[in-house]
Write an enzyme that holds these catalytic residues in place. Structure first.
Site, PDB file in Angstrom:
ATOM      1  CE  LYS A  28      -2.543   0.676   6.041  1.00  0.00           C
ATOM      2  NZ  LYS A  28      -2.913  -0.469   5.939  1.00  0.00           N
TER       3      LYS A  28
ATOM      4  CG  ASP B 134      -3.585 -10.990   3.428  1.00  0.00           C
ATOM      5  OD1 ASP B 134      -2.420 -11.710   3.262  1.00  0.00           O
ATOM      6  OD2 ASP B 134      -3.469  -9.386   3.340  1.00  0.00           O
TER       7      ASP B 134
ATOM      8  CG  PHE C 274      -2.127   1.241   1.104  1.00  0.00           C
ATOM      9  CD1 PHE C 274      -2.824   0.597   0.326  1.00  0.00           C
ATOM     10  CD2 PHE C 274      -1.447   2.001   1.409  1.00  0.00           C
ATOM     11  CE1 PHE C 274      -4.410   2.009   0.659  1.00  0.00           C
ATOM     12  CE2 PHE C 274      -2.158   3.274   2.091  1.00  0.00           C
ATOM     13  CZ  PHE C 274      -4.105   3.154   1.045  1.00  0.00           C
TER      14      PHE C 274
END
Length: 878
Positions: free
Chosen positions: A569, A665, A552
């Protein structure tokens, strides 16, 4: 009928014998070209109607591809207008012509300008689908600035363009349509009030009846679609996948095919291949040179070096489209890489929905290097982010271990809407047509708007009263005051056109360079951070503040104004993980609160940024405490407690959340540890809502991380909570053995950790691969219970696997046994304690995961310093 010039170009009468001979000769010539399909030259299609007009030109114009465009001066009966002004220039400046294909350049040297409504009328000899191609280029003119022109274009009752303009005078605009016409066909140019229209060139040309069939495969909802013959089409994209530009001279229908590299989202995983076009064959039925030339089928993209890439990788092409329309998606296939039949099985996904499962081209064509195509219809409701994703990925097969997928060509065509329009809901007569919904919707919006206005006034009054009663020192507190938190609503949100456009930017191209979409905050999805706040918190995103790098983007350690440490992030604009993962992460975490789930503090979607702000997990991902770093090894008891925490988090997702959530995930880089080594599950970008009571699974494109992926999910694209259970089983063995789940440097039978541990356990040799740091301290009873639970997680079929509640029970039991054993003096030969494991029958493991055993260590995500959020590997399967 079509003007003297067109009449003069028609063949004169022949005798019956001569005409019969000529038809026989042309028939055999055409069939010979179609059967051989050799070379790049096109197999000629002789259109019954072939109007090619170079508008405004004083003479005919011959292109390099052999086509001749007539001057509309010589065909005056085609054009009906009370007044027209002709604009012509001798040439185009070099900088302006740089973006115009050389083959079409002559068509942009002249233009016809219409100050008022004007119509070209064409007399059609054979009804059916016809190409309508329009060429626009804003030439310089002493009296008219063509970039100011605003006009509409209608093909009979079909709206081709509404309030159209060409704002850029350095490049050309080419529009291509397929419409059903019969008898007399009109092409009308209608300037907006106080404006004018213009056109450089026009084509109205017959298309083969076989080009577009009436049926296709519907993607959403899945099934069969019929009725294509009733829909007009506009060509949005036509890509020669894996090959160069194909010009009209090399296409039977004078089409242009552009290269796919601009739209390929996973170039690093793509391998381009080509063969001589003469080696391509066409089947007896199906694809023909009219569907696509041999040059399209002679080039392709397939998976780069499948031995070092994940078998669940999906090659992806992203095509931006208008989300308010349905689309016909045509995919071209030709297996030019296989050496034998039935050796390549792959899946096709359209917008992450299964289009074809386990497609085997050779079973459809009974030969290699043979053309095949398939049509899909994608409903407008399935286009959520302003783009169409076309993905191909390998499928497992009992008869082949080949990990590959292939695509040769790609076409996307917009389908006309309920107003017979390609440009909005205004019909050709100027009326608005929304199937009766427009008026109702406007009334609803008006009523809701009134209610919202009253609510806003009351809210403002409340805020004003609170403002008057604000506490002392309020200005020194956090700027996001608790009494100004947004109201959480569960109903639909109506917004102004301005906010809607911002939302479109957020979900679509995100080209806006400033502004805040307000969508997420308006839904009560967490604190909104300004970009400046996060700049300050991370020292302007200082590289020294990076604590992790993933697919990402980068993760920074930040400190808010009140001293709170956070993990920031920041999405990478070039990342393949975009708005869908961003929105999913916010949607999921804003509704979830659990001790063993990472908390989302807020987000920022300002200045086209996608930034997520989490609680800071100072001890980073679990993987870093197992191998690949210089951190001290965890004790067996610590590992058990961490696994129990992660299991509790997953158990809450599956059963405690309102709708049930599948993480999709689960891996050791997504299990983070705080300062007390408390485990918390993170990264919900791929999460999906669990199936409802009347469903057994969720059908979806395969995504996840290689090595942890549920083989049943991989084979069938059917996602359940048991897919998370399988991944967690791999995690349990990774914790026990402290080695990567995939390690290609080892012998083949040892590459896959899941496969190798099962083999060793069945042969009674598990003690040989347990992490040496903990081998001597594990109680045999604790280890037995732990391995028993982990092995059940890895059952071949999901129905045979336990739920996360049962897995949690096994882990807690193993911890109790370990605690009980710790009060007893261990034997002198501690290594002998491991022999107490069950010794199942000495059998080899099943080969179902053998195909997963070749992958590169380079795919492991690297981290810097004390990693925090190690994202999913950068591959399209993510």
């Amino acid at each position: 009928m079509g003007g003297d010039n067109y009449r003069a170009s028609r063949p004169q009468p022949f005798s019956s014998l001569s005409l019969l001979f000529l038809l026989f000769f042309l028939f055999n010539l055409t069939n010979s070209a179609l059967a051989k399909g050799n070379g790049t030259r096109r197999a000629r299609f002789m259109p019954p109607d072939n109007y090619l007009i170079d508008c405004g030109s004083s003479q005919e114009t011959r292109l390099n591809d052999g086509r001749t465009f007539k001057s509309d001066r010589d065909a005056t009966s085609l054009l009906q207008t009370d007044e027209d002004v002709q604009a012509s220039v001798d040439s185009i400046s070099a900088n302006a012509s740089s973006s115009i294909p050389p083959s079409s350049l002559p068509l942009f040297r002249t233009a016809k300008i219409f100050p008022q409504d004007s119509t070209y009328t064409f007399f059609i000899a054979q009804e059916g689908r016809h190409w309508v191609r329009l060429y626009f280029y804003a030439l310089a003119h002493p009296s008219y600035n063509l970039t100011d022109a605003v006009f509409s274009v209608y093909a009979d009752n079909i709206v081709l363009l509404h309030d159209f303009s060409v704002r850029d005078n350095t490049s050309f605009v080419f529009k291509e349509y397929l419409v059903n016409v019969s008898g007399r066909f009109s092409l009308q140019f209608k300037p907006k009030k106080n404006s004018f229209a213009f056109i450089n060139a026009i084509e109205v040309v017959s298309a083969p009846d076989s080009l577009i069939s009436d049926s296709a495969t519907a993607v959403s909802p899945s099934g069969d679609f019929s009725g294509l013959s009733k829909s007009a089409l506009q060509v949005s994209y036509r890509l020669n996948v894996g090959g160069p530009t194909i010009t009209p001279e090399n296409d039977a229908l004078s089409r242009t095919w552009e290269p796919d590299s601009e739209y390929n989202m996973f170039l690093q995983g793509s391998k381009y291949v080509s063969v001589p076009p003469k080696t391509i064959n066409y089947p007896e039925s199906g694809a023909t040179p009219y569907i696509a030339p041999t040059s399209v089928y002679a080039s392709a993209v397939h998976i780069e070096d499948p031995l070092t890439l994940q078998p669940n990788v999906n090659l992806t092409w992203k095509l931006n489209v208008d989300p308010s329309y349905s689309y016909l998606v045509r995919l071209h296939f030709c297996d030019i890489v296989s050496k034998v039949l039935n050796n390549m099985y792959f899946n096709v996904y359209i917008n992450e929905m299964v289009g074809v499962s386990a497609l085997d081209l050779s079973s459809l064509t009974n030969a290699l290097s043979t053309a095949y195509y398939k049509d899909f219809v994608l409903n407008e409701s399935a286009i959520t982010n302003g783009s169409i994703l076309v993905q191909i990925g390998p499928a497992q097969s009992q008869s082949s271990n080949n990990i590959d997928a292939i695509l040769n060509g790609l076409e996307v065509m917009k389908m006309s809407n309920e107003a017979d329009s390609f440009d909005g809901l205004f019909t050709a007569d100027g009326s608005y047509n929304g199937s009766g919904l427009a008026t109702t919707t406007m009334k609803i919006v008006a009523a809701v708007g009134l209610a919202m206005a009253v609510t806003a006034m009351l809210l403002l009054a409340t805020v004003f009263v609170r403002w008057q009663k604000r506490p002392e020192g309020w200005e020194k507190r956090n700027s996001f005051s608790s009494w100004l938190l947004p109201i959480h609503t569960s109903g639909p949100t109506f917004s102004s056109s301005k906010s809607s456009s911002r939302r479109a930017s957020l979900y679509g191209s995100r080209k806006s360079k400033s502004g805040y979409s307000s969508y997420f905050a308006s839904q009560g999805l967490g604190r909104f951070f300004t970009f400046c706040e996060l700049q300050n918190a991370s020292q302007n995103f200082d590289e020294k503040a990076i604590i992790g790098v993933g697919g990402f983007g980068k993760v920074y350690l930040g400190v808010l104004e009140d001293g709170t440490k956070v993990a920031i992030k920041r999405g990478n604009p070039s990342s393949e993980q975009g708005i869908n993962e961003f929105r999913t992460e916010i949607d999921m975490l804003s509704k979830l609160r659990h001790r063993h789930l990472v908390s989302l503090i807020g987000f920022c979607d300002e200045r086209s940024e996608m930034i997520l702000v989490y609680e800071y997990m100072s001890n980073g991902p679990l993987r870093d405490h197992l191998y690949g770093s210089d951190l001290p090894p965890l004790s067996w008891k610590q590992r058990l407690e961490i696994c129990i925490g992660a299991a509790r988090g997953l158990h809450y997702l599956h059963t405690g959340a309102a709708l049930g959530i599948i993480h999709r995930d689960v891996k050791t880089t997504n299990i983070l540890l705080d300062e007390n080594l408390v485990a918390k599950v993170s990264d919900f970008g791929l999460s999906k809502a669990a199936p409802t009571l009347d469903q057994t699974h969720v059908s979806t494109a395969v995504k996840g991380s290689f090595g942890y992926l549920d083989p049943e999910y991989f084979r069938r694209q059917q996602l359940t909570e048991k897919s998370d259970v399988y991944s967690f089983g791999v995690v349990l063995f990774e914790v026990l053995c402290a080695r990567p789940v995939i390690k290609p440097s080892l012998p083949r039978e040892q590459v896959s950790l899941a496969e190798w541990t099962l083999q060793c356990h069945r042969k009674g040799m598990l003690e040989k691969i347990i992490d040496t740091h903990i081998a001597s301290s594990i109680d045999p009873g604790s280890l037995k219970k732990y391995v028993e639970g982990a092995e059940k997680c890895l059952e071949e079929h999901g129905v045979d696997r336990p739920g996360m509640g049962d897995v949690l029970w096994h882990l807690e039991y193993a911890l109790q046994l370990q605690d009980a054993a710790s009060v007893i003096e261990p034997p002198e030969d501690s290594s002998a304690r491991l022999i107490a494991l069950d010794n199942p029958s000495d059998i080899d493991s099943k080969g179902d995961t053998a195909a997963l055993a070749s992958v590169s260590d380079d795919l492991e995500v690297s981290t810097v310093g004390s990693p925090l959020f190690s994202q999913v590997e950068n591959f399209q399967g993510r």
